[in-house]
Design a protein around this motif. Structure first.
Motif, PDB file in Angstrom:
ATOM      1  N   LYS A  75       0.832  -1.209   0.000  1.00 28.84           N
ATOM      2  CA  LYS A  75       0.000   0.000   0.000  1.00 28.84           C
ATOM      3  C   LYS A  75       0.865   1.257   0.000  1.00 28.84           C
ATOM      4  O   LYS A  75       0.616   2.208  -0.745  1.00 28.84           O
ATOM      5  N   ILE A  76       1.924   1.249   0.827  1.00 30.47           N
ATOM      6  CA  ILE A  76       2.783   2.435   0.929  1.00 30.47           C
ATOM      7  C   ILE A  76       3.627   2.600  -0.329  1.00 30.47           C
ATOM      8  O   ILE A  76       3.841   3.717  -0.818  1.00 30.47           O
ATOM      9  N   TYR A  77       4.112   1.477  -0.911  1.00 34.88           N
ATOM     10  CA  TYR A  77       4.857   1.581  -2.165  1.00 34.88           C
ATOM     11  C   TYR A  77       3.995   2.212  -3.255  1.00 34.88           C
ATOM     12  O   TYR A  77       4.462   3.057  -4.039  1.00 34.88           O
ATOM     13  N   GLU A  78       2.707   1.792  -3.346  1.00 26.87           N
ATOM     14  CA  GLU A  78       1.823   2.348  -4.375  1.00 26.87           C
ATOM     15  C   GLU A  78       1.628   3.845  -4.168  1.00 26.87           C
ATOM     16  O   GLU A  78       1.617   4.621  -5.132  1.00 26.87           O
ATOM     17  N   GLU A  79       1.468   4.271  -2.906  1.00 26.27           N
ATOM     18  CA  GLU A  79       1.333   5.706  -2.638  1.00 26.27           C
ATOM     19  C   GLU A  79       2.600   6.456  -3.042  1.00 26.27           C
ATOM     20  O   GLU A  79       2.539   7.530  -3.640  1.00 26.27           O
ATOM     21  N   ALA A  80       3.762   5.867  -2.726  1.00 32.61           N
ATOM     22  CA  ALA A  80       5.035   6.506  -3.064  1.00 32.61           C
ATOM     23  C   ALA A  80       5.220   6.596  -4.578  1.00 32.61           C
ATOM     24  O   ALA A  80       5.742   7.595  -5.095  1.00 32.61           O
ATOM     25  N   ILE A  81       4.784   5.565  -5.305  1.00 32.37           N
ATOM     26  CA  ILE A  81       4.895   5.599  -6.765  1.00 32.37           C
ATOM     27  C   ILE A  81       4.037   6.722  -7.342  1.00 32.37           C
ATOM     28  O   ILE A  81       4.459   7.457  -8.251  1.00 32.37           O
ATOM     29  N   ALA A  82       2.838   6.876  -6.805  1.00 35.50           N
ATOM     30  CA  ALA A  82       1.949   7.940  -7.296  1.00 35.50           C
ATOM     31  C   ALA A  82       2.579   9.311  -7.080  1.00 35.50           C
ATOM     32  O   ALA A  82       2.563  10.170  -7.969  1.00 35.50           O
ATOM     33  N   GLU A 116      10.751   6.247  -7.883  1.00 33.59           N
ATOM     34  CA  GLU A 116       9.785   5.349  -8.514  1.00 33.59           C
ATOM     35  C   GLU A 116      10.442   4.003  -8.830  1.00 33.59           C
ATOM     36  O   GLU A 116       9.862   2.929  -8.601  1.00 33.59           O
ATOM     37  N   ALA A 117      11.683   4.056  -9.333  1.00 28.03           N
ATOM     38  CA  ALA A 117      12.413   2.820  -9.620  1.00 28.03           C
ATOM     39  C   ALA A 117      12.626   2.004  -8.359  1.00 28.03           C
ATOM     40  O   ALA A 117      12.467   0.775  -8.340  1.00 28.03           O
ATOM     41  N   MET A 118      12.975   2.682  -7.272  1.00 33.12           N
ATOM     42  CA  MET A 118      13.234   1.968  -6.021  1.00 33.12           C
ATOM     43  C   MET A 118      11.952   1.361  -5.449  1.00 33.12           C
ATOM     44  O   MET A 118      11.984   0.302  -4.807  1.00 33.12           O
ATOM     45  N   CYS A 119      10.831   2.030  -5.657  1.00 31.37           N
ATOM     46  CA  CYS A 119       9.554   1.474  -5.192  1.00 31.37           C
ATOM     47  C   CYS A 119       9.215   0.191  -5.957  1.00 31.37           C
ATOM     48  O   CYS A 119       8.759  -0.795  -5.362  1.00 31.37           O
ATOM     49  N   TYR A 120       9.424   0.204  -7.262  1.00 31.81           N
ATOM     50  CA  TYR A 120       9.182  -1.021  -8.024  1.00 31.81           C
ATOM     51  C   TYR A 120      10.150  -2.123  -7.598  1.00 31.81           C
ATOM     52  O   TYR A 120       9.796  -3.306  -7.562  1.00 31.81           O
TER      53      TYR A 120
END
Length: 669
Positions: free
Chosen positions: A247-254, A265-269
């Motif tokens: 959930k937090i990764y998706e928020e960070a990507i947005a 964004e790369a690090m979140c993926y």
């Protein structure tokens, strides 16, 4: 089971171990370093967009306003096009030096530090933060001294120098925390979370991460928020709270897409790929790793590219596509070698070993595993434990030496004063006599205090050496069990698989079975050695269970019949260092009995009453004259005495020739 399945089963152990190692490798490139390098922002960049700034550049005069303009352009590109960001920052730095504009030079170092951090080039990050520290110290700027110290510490951690890393990080925190610097408090706690993640203290890491996110949401700086969100997601991934992490990764990507922050964004993926790996969702792993690879390549993050390719190698190996897996792993190895990523290189070599086993390239597999082991030993050598013990001894010794020097200085000062009083008051003989007696009494007290400090210093040194010894035993036991044990088990499975596909003569079958028996014996012997170095039952179940298991093992050998008795030890709470030391004492005494006493039976009795532990070891052996121990130089007996002294215990020996031996030890738990 089909034959095809048998041929790849031998690699399953390596595949599982590699998957665990890969998680660590992937995590190394996540944005834990980027916590304070952007403590301030250029106001021009917040008002104007890239096109507007570029239109202003040709007409700008060669003064400080152009420096700020160039830095604003660098800000625009730093998260998506790092080479352009470095170009404009370089122009700003050169102009600042030409104008002797020190704030601009400082900003140049800070900007490059930030950009290189997102490219995982930690040597460069360390270099520019050290330059920042020099300027900040010259200006006596407490804030930027703290920023530089903190970032230097973060750099050292990513370069695997954890002692220096923790030292500099905590120095920076000491200068910054609670001083009213609200704009960077979220990043500060985010950096502390990264520190405790590396130390595997996950409760503290999550606590600091939640604080960081709470403060980050109160600020209007989304770049700051996305960084601490990513750190927090990493923490949840470590404790296997995967729904919260995703959930937090998706928020960070947005937020990363909104702010054009390609690096994060790369690090979140990459983090999502990590979660997919732990959940064994290989298709999602492939999807996220390919996205991370694309983005890491765009921002030229070599470590991120390495981790992404290693993840894809794992995916293809799990799908039995060994050639594709080897290709990705080989490309990752090339990156690790060219960029001198030692830990990453060790992980990739370990992966290539597993791939080679899957492809039945056994010579290559062993060579890769051996090279990986050498690199790991280079990083985590025995010198680390010795350095740790040495540093602690040095610190405690210097502290005690300073106290001793202070006491000696006080004695010398009082001595001079008393001599002057005696010389000046010689006509008052009685008064001078009383003064001299007073001086002598004080001197004795001071000397006694010095002796006490010397004794305390020796005990501190002994404690550090013993702890260092146990740490090294534990590390070696783990290396034997996890490294050599896994490899031997893999060889066993591989040979079993080969047997199913080979046609052998009866003689070869017997030779093969003898080889398998010898391999089983080797595995058992390795496990026995690892267990003796650091008994697992001692760490998991406590001293009573560990001693009981030890005595049972001696009984099973037939060398000596040992009767173990314990009183009040079932629920005893004994500090682990004390428990390990008592275990080593009993172990050494029983070993001495078997080597020298020619005994048939022995008794080990351990009791605890009112926090007082008593240990008795008796045997019916030949016995000896205890007076001979005064001149004994054997390492075993010296170790027993050192450990008893370390525990501040008492030792009593009752023995005579032909009457057996009884050793009784008492100490406070």
């Amino acid at each position: 089971m089909e034959k095809g399945e048998k041929t790849c089963y031998c690699c399953f152990v390596y595949l599982c171990n590699w998957g665990k190692d890969l998680i660590c490798c992937m995590r190394q490139s996540l944005p834990l370093l980027l916590v304070l390098v952007l403590a301030t922002f250029s106001p021009m960049a917040q008002v104007l967009n890239t096109d507007s700034l570029l239109r202003l550049l040709p007409a700008a005069r060669e003064d400080t306003s152009k420096v700020h303009l160039l830095f604003s352009l660098s800000d625009q590109f730093e998260n998506a096009e790092p080479e352009k960001a470095k170009h404009y920052a370089g122009l700003a730095g050169a102009l600042s030096k030409k104008l002797n504009f020190e704030p601009g030079t400082f900003r140049y170092y800070r900007q490059l530090s930030y950009i290189y951090a997102y490219q995982s080039k930690y040597d460069s990050v360390l270099h520019y933060n050290k330059l920042m520290l020099e300027i900040a110290k010259q200006k006596r700027d407490t804030f930027y001294i703290g920023v530089a110290l903190f970032n230097i510490g973060e750099s050292y951690k990513f370069l695997a120098d954890y002692n220096k890393g923790l030292q500099y990080t905590l120095e920076g925190v000491k200068l910054l925390e609670g001083k009213g610097y609200t704009s960077i408090e979220a990043n500060l706690y985010g950096g502390l979370q990264g520190t405790y993640l590396m130390l595997k203290q996950y409760d503290k890491a999550i606590g600091f991460g939640l604080k960081a996110v709470e403060l980050g949401r109160k600020q209007s700086n989304k770049s700051q928020l996305v960084s601490v969100l990513t750190n927090l997601a990493n923490g949840y991934g470590e404790i296997k709270n995967f729904p919260e992490a995703k959930k937090i990764y998706e928020e960070a990507i947005a937020i990363s897409r909104e702010t054009n922050n390609t690096s994060i964004e790369a690090m979140c993926y990459e983090g999502l790929a990590d979660v997919a790996l732990k959940e064994n969702n290989m298709e999602l792993l492939k999807q996220y790793a390919e996205m991370a690879l694309l983005l890491h390549t765009a921002v030229q993050n070599d470590y991120g590219v390495l981790a992404s390719k290693q993840a894809l190698a794992l995916y293809h190996l799990q799908r039995n596509n060994s050639s594709a897996s080897k290709q990705y792993a080989t490309e990752a190895l090339k990156i690790a070698t060219e960029s001198n990523f030692l830990e990453g290189k060790a992980e990739v070599l370990n992966a290539l070993s597993g791939i080679s086993f899957a492809m039945h390239e056994f010579i290559n597999a062993f060579n890769y595993a051996d090279e990986s082991k050498k690199i790991t030993e280079k990083i985590f050598t025995e010198a680390v434990a010795r350095q740790d013990a040495s540093l602690r001894i040095k610190y405690e010794t210097e502290k005690k030496d300073n106290q001793i020097k202070l006491q000696q200085a006080e004695i010398q000062e009082k001595k001079i004063i008393n001599y002057l009083l005696i010389a000046g008051a010689c006509i008052l003989f009685l008064i001078s006599l009383l003064g001299y007696r007073n001086y002598r009494n004080r001197q004795k007290i001071q000397q006694q205090r010095i002796s006490e400090l010397e004794t305390e210093k020796q005990l501190t040194a002994a404690e550090a050496v013993l702890k260092g010894e146990e740490q090294e035993r534990s590390r070696l036991a783990k290396d034997l069990h996890d490294g050599l044990g896994g490899m031997l088990s893999g060889i066993k499975y591989s040979m079993n698989a080969m047997k199913e596909n080979l046609i052998m003569t009866p003689g070869n079958v017997r030779a093969f079975e003898r080889s398998m028996d010898m391999l089983d014996s080797s595995i058992k012997e390795m496990r026995r050695v690892a267990h003796n170095m650091m008994p697992e039952s001692l760490v998991k179940f406590g001293l009573d269970t560990a001693l009981k298991d030890f005595c049972n093992e001696i009984n099973q050998t037939g060398a000596l019949r040992v009767n173990y008795q314990s009183i009040g030890m079932e629920d005893a709470q004994i500090e682990q260092t004390t428990a390990i030391t008592i275990y080593r004492i009993v172990q050494e005494l029983i070993n001495n009995t078997m080597k020298h006493a020619a005994a048939a039976t022995a008794i080990v009795q351990v009791s605890m009453l009112n926090r007082r532990v008593s240990v008795t070891v008796e045997d019916d052996g030949d016995g000896f004259d205890p007076v001979l121990l005064r001149n004994a130089k054997g390492i075993g007996w010296v170790n027993i005495l050192s450990r008893v002294d370390f525990l501040k215990g008492t030792l009593d020996i009752q023995s005579s020739p032909g009457s057996g031996t009884s050793v009784h030890i008492e100490l406070d738990a």
